[in-house]
Design a protein around this motif. Structure first.
Motif, PDB file in Angstrom:
ATOM      1  N   ASP A 201      26.047  32.921  44.948  1.00 32.62           N
ATOM      2  CA  ASP A 201      25.127  32.340  45.936  1.00 32.62           C
ATOM      3  C   ASP A 201      25.353  30.831  46.098  1.00 32.62           C
ATOM      4  O   ASP A 201      25.037  30.266  47.152  1.00 32.62           O
ATOM      5  N   ARG A 202      25.870  30.200  45.039  1.00 32.47           N
ATOM      6  CA  ARG A 202      26.120  28.752  45.080  1.00 32.47           C
ATOM      7  C   ARG A 202      27.580  28.438  45.408  1.00 32.47           C
ATOM      8  O   ARG A 202      28.016  27.302  45.253  1.00 32.47           O
ATOM      9  N   HIS A 203      28.318  29.459  45.838  1.00 36.13           N
ATOM     10  CA  HIS A 203      29.687  29.294  46.336  1.00 36.13           C
ATOM     11  C   HIS A 203      30.600  28.656  45.292  1.00 36.13           C
ATOM     12  O   HIS A 203      31.368  27.743  45.598  1.00 36.13           O
ATOM     13  N   VAL A 204      30.498  29.169  44.038  1.00 36.48           N
ATOM     14  CA  VAL A 204      31.371  28.667  42.989  1.00 36.48           C
ATOM     15  C   VAL A 204      32.837  28.880  43.395  1.00 36.48           C
ATOM     16  O   VAL A 204      33.182  29.862  44.064  1.00 36.48           O
ATOM     17  N   ARG A 205      33.708  27.932  43.015  1.00 32.72           N
ATOM     18  CA  ARG A 205      35.103  27.985  43.463  1.00 32.72           C
ATOM     19  C   ARG A 205      35.822  29.204  42.920  1.00 32.72           C
ATOM     20  O   ARG A 205      36.537  29.897  43.644  1.00 32.72           O
ATOM     21  N   ARG A 206      35.665  29.485  41.609  1.00 34.94           N
ATOM     22  CA  ARG A 206      36.403  30.594  41.012  1.00 34.94           C
ATOM     23  C   ARG A 206      35.585  31.200  39.880  1.00 34.94           C
ATOM     24  O   ARG A 206      34.932  30.483  39.123  1.00 34.94           O
ATOM     25  N   LEU A 207      35.641  32.518  39.771  1.00 33.23           N
ATOM     26  CA  LEU A 207      34.962  33.241  38.697  1.00 33.23           C
ATOM     27  C   LEU A 207      35.986  34.030  37.895  1.00 33.23           C
ATOM     28  O   LEU A 207      36.800  34.760  38.469  1.00 33.23           O
ATOM     29  N   ILE A 208      35.945  33.891  36.577  1.00 30.35           N
ATOM     30  CA  ILE A 208      36.760  34.709  35.680  1.00 30.35           C
ATOM     31  C   ILE A 208      35.810  35.505  34.794  1.00 30.35           C
ATOM     32  O   ILE A 208      34.875  34.937  34.215  1.00 30.35           O
ATOM     33  N   VAL A 209      36.032  36.795  34.694  1.00 33.13           N
ATOM     34  CA  VAL A 209      35.187  37.656  33.860  1.00 33.13           C
ATOM     35  C   VAL A 209      36.028  38.187  32.705  1.00 33.13           C
ATOM     36  O   VAL A 209      37.040  38.857  32.914  1.00 33.13           O
ATOM     37  N   ALA A 210      35.616  37.865  31.478  1.00 35.86           N
ATOM     38  CA  ALA A 210      36.321  38.342  30.283  1.00 35.86           C
ATOM     39  C   ALA A 210      35.427  39.311  29.528  1.00 35.86           C
ATOM     40  O   ALA A 210      34.255  39.009  29.269  1.00 35.86           O
ATOM     41  N   ASN A 211      35.976  40.443  29.167  1.00 38.69           N
ATOM     42  CA  ASN A 211      35.184  41.438  28.440  1.00 38.69           C
ATOM     43  C   ASN A 211      36.089  42.237  27.515  1.00 38.69           C
ATOM     44  O   ASN A 211      37.292  42.398  27.767  1.00 38.69           O
ATOM     45  N   ALA A 228      39.395  39.430  36.567  1.00 43.03           N
ATOM     46  CA  ALA A 228      39.067  40.017  35.267  1.00 43.03           C
ATOM     47  C   ALA A 228      40.188  39.809  34.264  1.00 43.03           C
ATOM     48  O   ALA A 228      41.371  39.894  34.613  1.00 43.03           O
ATOM     49  N   VAL A 229      39.802  39.525  33.008  1.00 43.73           N
ATOM     50  CA  VAL A 229      40.769  39.426  31.908  1.00 43.73           C
ATOM     51  C   VAL A 229      40.182  40.129  30.693  1.00 43.73           C
ATOM     52  O   VAL A 229      38.962  40.268  30.554  1.00 43.73           O
ATOM     53  N   ALA A 230      41.060  40.550  29.807  1.00 39.14           N
ATOM     54  CA  ALA A 230      40.611  41.147  28.550  1.00 39.14           C
ATOM     55  C   ALA A 230      40.148  40.046  27.599  1.00 39.14           C
ATOM     56  O   ALA A 230      40.662  38.920  27.628  1.00 39.14           O
ATOM     57  N   LEU A 231      39.179  40.386  26.763  1.00 37.76           N
ATOM     58  CA  LEU A 231      38.662  39.404  25.815  1.00 37.76           C
ATOM     59  C   LEU A 231      39.772  38.913  24.879  1.00 37.76           C
ATOM     60  O   LEU A 231      39.765  37.751  24.457  1.00 37.76           O
ATOM     61  N   ALA A 232      40.729  39.758  24.598  1.00 39.83           N
ATOM     62  CA  ALA A 232      41.839  39.372  23.728  1.00 39.83           C
ATOM     63  C   ALA A 232      42.679  38.261  24.337  1.00 39.83           C
ATOM     64  O   ALA A 232      43.380  37.524  23.621  1.00 39.83           O
TER      65      ALA A 232
END
Length: 426
Positions: A201-211, A228-232
């Protein structure tokens, strides 16, 4: 069978103790079975979130201390380490506490909605472990109804600020323009998804999701337009992040000091802002000692949350009124369980007499007596048997002038509604 609520939360216990007492989701089923297997513990439910760990137990008289002693043993804590931080509620106070928890009145964020889902998860875990019986089953269903009514009838949920929203707001204060920031989200649960949506909603430039499970990271990243990236592989991407928000169910930190220190060097000491909203913590406490690193834990968010609390305090007072009424209704039902129900005894006695007379009537038929004679015997004998005891009591009442009992009999048998033969009280 007293009902007990025992626990600690963000208001009573420091973060390091809350970490020690937390139950991981995968450990909860065995813990429930162990707790409910104690002598005298009839029912058990465990609620463990980032801000609280609570046990709800129905116990037999004499077993009131069993849940506390079990909690100490389970987490290998001494009374000196644990007891001063605990709160304990019994009976109606325990019911009120559960209602308050589920409606968000006990939350760090007043009225936050996520806690109701966590209570429902705790309920499902207890059901799966077969540690609930009728009293607590009824309590949980009543709890869900109360929470729904409070959210419908008050403004407790209006402009509610979640922990996830608060983390994003704090990041916004550190980085004036989130449109220029890269945010790394560690985890893929509900809290992280809420944070991701606020960031979008705040128009962040880039999101990375690690799990830990890459498929879950990919699913969330697809929903919010992230990567998306692996937690490793976390260490390989950490230096890209201006902001890190972490919330996993890990029992051990997933981000250590050495990894952050290396990332800061790669960033040439550009500041990094980290928010750890997990309990147990996802980020080693020593990370806060590094230069150019700003680490906030869930307890550090409290001052931001307090700014928004006052707007919901009037709604909270309305919620308390609803809760007070519903506590009394549930306790009235619970008290009724302990009262001997005369209806059950009356029906059981009548059925026993019916069976006895019916057997005698069948015996008459078997010996060649006429059906009409057997039916007349059945009707007259059963009528006399059923009316013998009340008739005797009513004669005694009439002789003693016990008008209250006579009028009660009229009401009981419907004689005051024209159900008799038109005569007055027997």
């Amino acid at each position: 069978m007293p009902l007990i609520a025992l626990g600690l939360n963000h208001l009573t216990a420091p973060l390091d103790l809350r970490e020690q007492v937390a139950f991981a989701p995968e450990d909860t089923p065995a813990a429930l079975t162990d707790l409910a297997g104690l002598p005298g513990v009839e029912e058990a439910l465990i609620l463990s979130t980032c801000n609280r760990t609570e046990l709800y137990c129905s116990v037999a008289p004499g077993a009131e201390q069993a849940p506390l002693e079990w909690l100490r043993r389970h987490h290998r804590l001494t009374a000196a380490r644990l007891d001063e931080f605990l709160y304990r509620h019994e009976e109606d106070a325990a019911v009120r506490h559960m209602f308050r928890v589920a409606t968000g009145l006990e939350s760090m964020v007043l009225g936050e909605p996520q806690i109701l889902g966590q209570v429902k998860d705790a309920y499902q875990s207890a059901r799966a472990a077969h540690t609930l019986r009728a009293p607590m089953e009824r309590l949980l269903q009543h709890t869900f109804a109360v929470a729904k009514r409070v959210r419908t009838d008050t403004r407790i949920g209006a402009h509610t600020v979640s922990v996830a929203f608060t983390a994003v707001r704090l990041a916004e204060q550190m980085f004036t323009d989130l449109g220029e920031a890269c945010v790394l989200l560690i985890g893929a649960g509900e809290t992280i998804e809420l944070a991701a949506r606020h960031l979008v909603d705040r128009h962040v430039r880039r999101l990375i999701v690690a799990n830990r499970t890459l498929e879950n990271a990919q699913a969330l990243a697809a929903r919010v337009g992230g990567y998306a990236v692996a937690l490793a592989d976390l260490a390989q991407h950490l230096a890209e992040a201006d902001i890190v928000i972490a919330s996993t169910a890990s029992r051990e930190p997933v981000l250590n000091r050495a990894t952050v220190e290396q990332a800061i060097r790669q960033r040439r000491h550009r500041p990094m802002f980290l928010v750890d909203i997990a309990v147990p913590r996802d980020i080693e406490a020593g990370v806060a000692e590094l230069d150019d690193v700003f680490l906030y834990t869930i307890d550090d968010l409290r001052h931001v949350i307090d700014e928004n609390r006052r707007s919901r305090e009037a709604a909270a007072r309305e919620a308390e009124t609803i809760i007070d009424l519903q506590v009394e209704r549930y306790m009235a039902w619970r008290r009724a369980l302990t009262v001997k129900n005369p209806l059950l005894a009356l029906r059981g006695n009548a059925e026993a007499q019916r069976d006895e007379v019916l057997a005698r009537a069948r015996a008459m038929l078997a010996h060649g007596r006429a059906p009409d004679e057997a039916l007349a015997f059945l009707a007259n004998t059963l009528t006399n048997k059923l009316l013998h005891a009340p008739s005797a009591r009513l004669r005694e009442a009439a002789q003693a002038g016990d008008v209250d009992l006579l009028h009660a009999a009229e009401r009981l048998y419907g004689l005051d509604e024209g159900g008799g033969d038109g005569t007055s009280t027997p």
